[in-house]
Design a protein around this motif. Sequence first.
Motif, PDB file in Angstrom:
ATOM      1  N   SER A 141     -31.183  44.305  54.988  1.00 40.97           N
ATOM      2  CA  SER A 141     -32.444  44.132  55.734  1.00 40.97           C
ATOM      3  C   SER A 141     -32.990  45.477  56.178  1.00 40.97           C
ATOM      4  O   SER A 141     -34.170  45.588  56.465  1.00 40.97           O
ATOM      5  N   HIS A 164     -34.855  42.223  48.909  1.00 40.51           N
ATOM      6  CA  HIS A 164     -34.807  41.667  50.270  1.00 40.51           C
ATOM      7  C   HIS A 164     -35.338  40.238  50.262  1.00 40.51           C
ATOM      8  O   HIS A 164     -36.545  40.004  50.232  1.00 40.51           O
ATOM      9  N   LEU A 185     -35.912  36.640  52.004  1.00 42.33           N
ATOM     10  CA  LEU A 185     -36.112  36.178  53.373  1.00 42.33           C
ATOM     11  C   LEU A 185     -35.231  34.950  53.600  1.00 42.33           C
ATOM     12  O   LEU A 185     -34.901  34.233  52.667  1.00 42.33           O
ATOM     13  N   ASN A 186     -34.860  34.748  54.811  1.00 48.14           N
ATOM     14  CA  ASN A 186     -33.990  33.642  55.201  1.00 48.14           C
ATOM     15  C   ASN A 186     -34.846  32.432  55.600  1.00 48.14           C
ATOM     16  O   ASN A 186     -35.745  32.590  56.421  1.00 48.14           O
ATOM     17  N   GLN A 222     -43.347  41.620  61.002  1.00 47.07           N
ATOM     18  CA  GLN A 222     -42.888  40.567  61.918  1.00 47.07           C
ATOM     19  C   GLN A 222     -42.198  41.131  63.151  1.00 47.07           C
ATOM     20  O   GLN A 222     -42.238  40.501  64.216  1.00 47.07           O
TER      21      GLN A 222
END
Length: 339
Positions: A129, A150, A152-153, A203
């Motif tokens: 991350s 990367h 995203l979760n 974010q």
Amino acid sequence: MTDTERTGAAQRIDVVVVGAGRMGQGIARAFLAAGMDVTLADVKETDEDRVRYRKAAEQQVIERLRPTGSDSDQVPQLVVCDRESAQSRLATADVVFEAVPEVIEVKRSILSWVDAHVAGDAVIASTTSTFLVTEIADLVEDPSRVLNAHWLNPADLMPLVEVSRSDRTDPAQVERMTELLRRIGKIPVVCGPAAGYIVPRLQALVMNEAARMVEEGVATATDIDLAVRAGLGTRFSVLGPLEFIDWGGGDILYYASRYLTAQLGDRFRAPAVVEDNMANRRRGLQDHTGFYEYDPESTAAYQAGRIREFEELLRLRGPELRADPVLSERPAPPPESDR
Ligand SMILES: NC(=O)C1=CN([C@@H]2O[C@H](COP(=O)(O)OP(=O)(O)OC[C@H]3O[C@@H](n4cnc5c(N)ncnc54)[C@H](O)[C@@H]3O)[C@@H](O)[C@H]2O)C=CC1
Ligand SMILES: O=C(O)[C@@H](O)C(=O)[C@H](O)[C@@H](O)CO
């Protein structure tokens, strides 16, 4: 695997995910859901019961797997293996995703082990991350095959994967990775070696500002979250932030940034490009240019298309947005003078 085999329409791609935690499991699920086999390697060396760990990881991947998007009748195969079996899997791998904890010593040790066993032409992608791809590239012998992917979760659900490459990454490896991601239905974007990729950088600002508003008593957590879900989030899922600068007007952002900077501080100062666009009449739709170019002939059709997307989104999401909150807030602590 040779290039000829690799370019075949339905060619097999050997995918190995190293690290069977939250992200590793999600990535494995993303490949299985697209009808592709995947090896999930648990490579932690420890006295703990790793057999049980692997069984639990396998179960979690399978239980949360949704119906496959593939046309094929063949059921994709998940192999969850230990460090020893992973070595032979790496030897034939085309793509390796490293998904071990965000600790540089752990990344170093695992990537050096991967490097020692992996096929000569495999692409090595870190799911980190935070660590720049330039730092990750130093952990293996051939930096031309290294990039960050990367996810995203939750990795199986979120369409976006940010692919970050360094100057040393071979562009062909970037192409290979983005192609693979598209093949499993993901939406890749490519970015340079800058901290925070695109999404975590944006974010973090939003999340910290939301927390600050709770701290300052501007609004409740429930109302801030609703404002983002019904306002910011709804809009940004149709119009990207740069597109919305043009849509709403670069002039509005220019004036808003000045006011907010005076009221709230320097973190709201607009970058030079916003000031420059203002000075040179590149305020977006009204000037037919801004971050994008707008052909006056087709602008109305473009806007109508985006409005239709809004309508479609609200048809699907409207009821959830209007529903009562599902969470109860932690009460604010009493003021210090009352303690
Ligand atoms: N959790 C999240 O929301 C996100 C995480 N990431 C990144 O993905 C990577 C993996 O994170 P998670 O899956 O959340 O971690 P996790 O803690 O859920 O899983 C890590 C896996 O590595 C194994 N492991 C632990 N220590 C190890 C060692 N010394 N050697 C080898 N294996 C070891 C664990 O047994 C586990 O299988 C990190 O780089 C993280 O920054 C990226 C996006 C989101
Ligand atoms: O957006 C994601 O899923 C991830 O990038 C994370 O949540 C990161 O771990 C980071 O942005 C946490 O702030």
